[in-house]
Design a protein around this motif. Structure first.
Motif: not given
Length: 54
Positions: A32-46
């Motif tokens: 769950r933490i890995r998914a949250e961090e990945s999604l946060a990184a995707m949002i930050a990049d966008a």
């Protein structure tokens, strides 16, 4: 500005890979933490790309 921000985030969430969606609902804290961090990184990049285009 708020509408554009919401639209950018929504596009990222809509394109999120299936493993991210699945792991966000996981009982496994590490997954769950890995998914949250990945999604946060995707949002930050966008958001970073959107800001650069403005």
């Amino acid at each position: 500005m708020t509408q554009k921000l919401t639209e950018t985030i929504l596009r990222v969430v809509e394109r999120a890979p299936q493993w991210v969606r699945r792991d966000l609902d996981s009982k496994d804290a590490i997954a769950r933490i890995r998914a949250e961090e990945s999604l946060a990184a995707m949002i930050a990049d966008a958001l970073g790309k959107r800001t650069a285009d403005d």
